[in-house]
Design an enzyme around this catalytic site. Structure first.
Site, PDB file in Angstrom:
ATOM      1  N   GLU A   1       0.845  -1.213   0.000  1.00 50.13           N
ATOM      2  CA  GLU A   1       0.000   0.000   0.000  1.00 50.13           C
ATOM      3  C   GLU A   1       0.874   1.255   0.000  1.00 50.13           C
ATOM      4  O   GLU A   1       0.755   2.125   0.866  1.00 50.13           O
ATOM      5  CB  GLU A   1      -0.984  -0.021   1.172  1.00 50.13           C
ATOM      6  CG  GLU A   1      -2.002  -1.151   1.044  1.00 50.13           C
ATOM      7  CD  GLU A   1      -3.140  -1.093   2.062  1.00 50.13           C
ATOM      8  OE1 GLU A   1      -2.969  -0.480   3.127  1.00 50.13           O
ATOM      9  OE2 GLU A   1      -4.215  -1.657   1.779  1.00 50.13           O
TER      10      GLU A   1
ATOM     11  N   GLU B   1      -5.753  -7.312  -1.727  1.00 46.28           N
ATOM     12  CA  GLU B   1      -6.364  -7.487  -0.402  1.00 46.28           C
ATOM     13  C   GLU B   1      -7.835  -7.142  -0.512  1.00 46.28           C
ATOM     14  O   GLU B   1      -8.196  -6.114  -1.087  1.00 46.28           O
ATOM     15  CB  GLU B   1      -5.756  -6.514   0.627  1.00 46.28           C
ATOM     16  CG  GLU B   1      -4.328  -6.766   0.992  1.00 46.28           C
ATOM     17  CD  GLU B   1      -3.854  -5.814   2.106  1.00 46.28           C
ATOM     18  OE1 GLU B   1      -4.694  -5.126   2.714  1.00 46.28           O
ATOM     19  OE2 GLU B   1      -2.637  -5.773   2.334  1.00 46.28           O
TER      20      GLU B   1
ATOM     21  N   ASP C   1       1.411   5.034  17.585  1.00 45.82           N
ATOM     22  CA  ASP C   1       0.229   4.231  17.255  1.00 45.82           C
ATOM     23  C   ASP C   1       0.277   2.894  18.007  1.00 45.82           C
ATOM     24  O   ASP C   1      -0.408   2.703  19.010  1.00 45.82           O
ATOM     25  CB  ASP C   1       0.169   4.019  15.739  1.00 45.82           C
ATOM     26  CG  ASP C   1      -1.139   3.417  15.283  1.00 45.82           C
ATOM     27  OD1 ASP C   1      -2.097   3.407  16.071  1.00 45.82           O
ATOM     28  OD2 ASP C   1      -1.212   2.935  14.129  1.00 45.82           O
TER      29      ASP C   1
ATOM     30  N   ASP D   1     -17.533  -8.608  17.921  1.00 46.28           N
ATOM     31  CA  ASP D   1     -16.121  -8.864  18.189  1.00 46.28           C
ATOM     32  C   ASP D   1     -16.014 -10.155  19.006  1.00 46.28           C
ATOM     33  O   ASP D   1     -16.919 -10.479  19.766  1.00 46.28           O
ATOM     34  CB  ASP D   1     -15.536  -7.696  18.985  1.00 46.28           C
ATOM     35  CG  ASP D   1     -14.153  -8.016  19.510  1.00 46.28           C
ATOM     36  OD1 ASP D   1     -13.273  -8.295  18.683  1.00 46.28           O
ATOM     37  OD2 ASP D   1     -13.964  -8.025  20.743  1.00 46.28           O
TER      38      ASP D   1
HETATM   39 CA    CA Z   1     -11.318  -8.036  17.690  1.00 48.36          CA
END
Ligand code: CA
Length: 661
Positions: free
Chosen positions: A196, A294, A389, A303
């Site tokens: 990317e 991708e 991050d 989740d």
């Molecule tokens: Ca997760």
């Protein structure tokens, strides 16, 4: 894929474990790719016509080793535990993609996470893919951790190097890595240089430097695996001009590559039609093969590993329901677009369909495994490399709801899509999900809920299903009699599907064509006192406050702008009313702009409006306008610009006359 952060948590101090090495044993090549259709599937899959035999059906499975080290077990379609790569081959996949980071470990040897994907990991995955008759697609990030449009950090060891030295190191590193794969007997089909790389790679941001590094990687590939294809990879195909620019830059600097590849995530990356058009143009213009490197789609909004996901149920762009069938239909349509929507399309790779939860007990237990084995998107040890991050938001898997295996390691039915697109699977569609309903209702009018809702069928078609809403007539009457508000009513559609209706009650707007959405001026009228160059109703969503239309003015001479735009409202019940209207624009100099209301021609209210700059809408409100029985209300906007200069312009939108409450 741009990995999204979970929740920042304090680091637990754990010891690192090295990845298990299973090199050494002789590999038995076993061709498990099915040569005929898998029978007995409930998936409703339309055949992809013109699908070439050697079309790349890929799965990025980079995190499998870290998952297995964390205790994850994978099962076959028969419910028995078996090598996940065997299951992938049985499902019709012929290519496994794996990312390679140069050195994803801190000085103490503790892994950054995301699978701790160094070349040793790629060798282990490559051997197992090869064992089951699949080829490897090697994805060099040329970084020590995640590279995507948001970050392209150079490896630690290359941090001080200039672009030329980075190119030399790239050639050396790619060559050594590929030699290790070759030595291990891995079948390598394609090598991707950079991940990317939207205008950045390995810490470099000039196209000359980026291209030099990509070229070095491609040369390394040609030397070690002359038959393998070389690929470049970008994200955001919805920005067609950026893609054209990337391809032109690669051409300008003479990069010798074979495949121009794109990510395609339907929530963010535009339509499939656009994807087909953009890749087709590049493939034709530069005589390159093209592919989707991708893609993925959620099969649930839930989740399963206590670490938040990139995509959840509330996602606004949702072209398929978040179900197993929705996921399969999405993959089918992406494959169809690459096969039939572009001339040189050679393949589709699903991203991390094997990345599932490492446990279902607690965040604490999972966290321990993520830290120890690198099975989360980032461990706390990544802080030394990516402090802003990963260092803050490290955690588990952000795509477990887009995997093609359930949290218990059993394959989802959708995994069979890679086989079934070759033949089609003609089973009768059944309702799979229902679409929620949104209603906007004028206050004081009856709220009529729909008697049917749209069911999305397993073949992605729609039918109407009867629905029963859980709300009384009295409650609906209360909503209608109250003020402006938003309500949610639950319902049950035939077949037991839960469905929601969102009801927005709004004040009745007595204006007609209040936001110019009819595409005409009437019943508004313009009184031109000056000689502006342009005064008309315009269709441009980005310049509208809502909808796609608005009223537009522009003039080549600033002081020629002098007009009013107004509408009469007749037959109003006696009472008090309000008028609102919005404006934005620019370059208007000393301007006198205001909204006004007249009752039977006599001014009953005035409110100033200010024009500042593009996108900054100003809204005027005149409230408490008294209307006697039988009177005519006139509402409007007056704009007068003064002074020398050119280019005064503006947009007027979203007018409303409501009852005052
Ligand atoms: Ca997760």
């Amino acid at each position: 894929m741009r990995i999204r952060r979970g929740i920042a948590l304090a680091a637990a101090c754990l010891t690192a474990a090295s990845l298990c090495s299973c090199a050494g044993q002789k590999i038995e090549i076993e061709n498990a790719v099915p040569s005929s259709k898998i029978e007995g599937s409930t998936l409703c899959v339309r055949k992809v016509e013109n699908l070439p035999e050697d079309f790349i059906m890929g799965m990025d499975a980079s995190s499998v080793i870290a998952e297995e080290n964390s205790g994850v077990k994978y099962f076959g379609f028969d419910g028995q535990e078996q090598d996940v790569f065997k299951t992938l081959a049985e499902a019709g996949l012929n290519t496994i993609r794996v990312r390679v980071w140069n050195d994803p470990f801190d000085p103490e040897g503790r892994g950054y996470g995301g699978g701790n994907c160094d070349i040793n990991n790629a060798v282990m995955i490559g051997r197992r893919a090869t064992q089951y008759g699949m080829s490897l697609l090697v994805d060099f990030h040329l970084s020590d951790f995640w590279a995507d449009p948001g970050k392209q950090f150079a490896p630690k060891a290359w941090a001080e190097l200039d672009a030329e030295s980075k190119a030399k190191e790239t050639k050396r590193f790619v060559k050594e890595s590929l030699k290790a794969l070759k030595k291990a007997g891995v079948s390598v089909r394609m090598v991707q240089i950079g991940n990317e790389t939207n205008g950045k790679l390995c810490g470099e941001s000039s196209w000359e430097s980026i291209c030099r590094i990509i070229q070095a990687g491609c040369e390394a590939c040609r030397e070690v695996f002359p038959k393998a294809l070389t690929a470049v990879h970008f994200a955001n195909p919805e920005k067609a001009s950026s893609y054209a620019n990337y391809a032109a830059s690669l051409n300008e600097y003479g990069v010798d590559y074979d495949v121009f590849a794109s990510s395609y995530y339907p929530y963010w990356h535009g339509t499939l039609e656009n994807l087909g058009e953009v890749l087709n143009n590049i493939g034709r213009s530069y005589n390159k093969k093209v592919m989707v490197m991708e893609t993925s789609y959620a099969y649930t909004g839930e989740d399963s590993d206590f670490s938040g996901n990139t995509i959840s149920a509330g996602e606004s762009v949702k072209p398929y329901p978040f179900t197993v069938h929705g996921q399969a239909n999405c993959v089918r349509d992406v494959i169809d677009t690459v096969v039939n929507g572009m001339e040189n399309g050679i393949g589709v790779v699903y991203w991390e369909g094997t990345w599932i939860t490492v446990g279902t007990e607690s965040w604490e237990k999972n966290h321990e495994l993520w830290e120890k084995y690198g099975s989360g998107w980032a461990s706390s040890y990544a802080a030394s490399y990516d402090p802003e991050d990963a260092g803050k938001y490290y955690g588990g898997c952000a795509v477990d709801n887009q995997a093609m295996f359930a949290p218990d390691g059993k394959p989802l039915e959708s995994l069979r899509v890679f086989n079934l697109v070759r033949y089609g699977n003609d089973v009768s569609p059944t309702p799979d999900a229902v679409e929620d309903v949104e209603l906007t209702v004028d206050l004081g009018s009856e709220i009529a809920l729909p008697q049917t809702v749209a069911a999305v069928m397993t073949d992605n078609s729609r039918i109407a299903l009867p629905v029963v809403w859980d709300v009384s007539a009295e409650r609906l009457a209360q909503m209608s009699a109250g003020g402006p508000a938003v309500y949610t009513v639950n319902g049950a559609a035939e077949g037991g599907f839960a469905v929601k209706c969102t009801i927005r009650t709004v004040a009745f707007n007595y204006l007609e064509n209040s936001g110019f959405e009819s595409g005409r001026l009437e019943p508004w009228r313009v009184t031109e006192r000056g000689s502006a160059s342009e005064l008309y109703v315009e269709n441009k969503a980005t310049d509208s406050l809502s909808g796609t239309w608005h009223f537009h003015f522009w003039s080549s001479k600033r002081n020629s702008v002098d007009f009013s735009l107004e509408q009469d409202v007749t037959a109003l019940p006696a009472g008090k009313y309000s008028f609102t209207v919005s404006i934005m624009g620019g370059d208007c100099g000393a301007a006198e702009i205001y909204a006004y209301a007249l009752v039977d021609g006599i001014e009953a209210g005035r409110a100033p409006l200010v024009i500042t700059s593009y996108g900054n809408w100003d809204t005027a409100l005149i409230d408490g306008i008294e209307i006697p029985e039988g009177s005519v209300l006139t509402v409007g906007v007056s704009v007068k610009c003064e002074g020398e200069g050119s280019g005064a312009w503006g947009k007027i939108d979203e007018a409303a006359v409501n009852s005052s409450h």
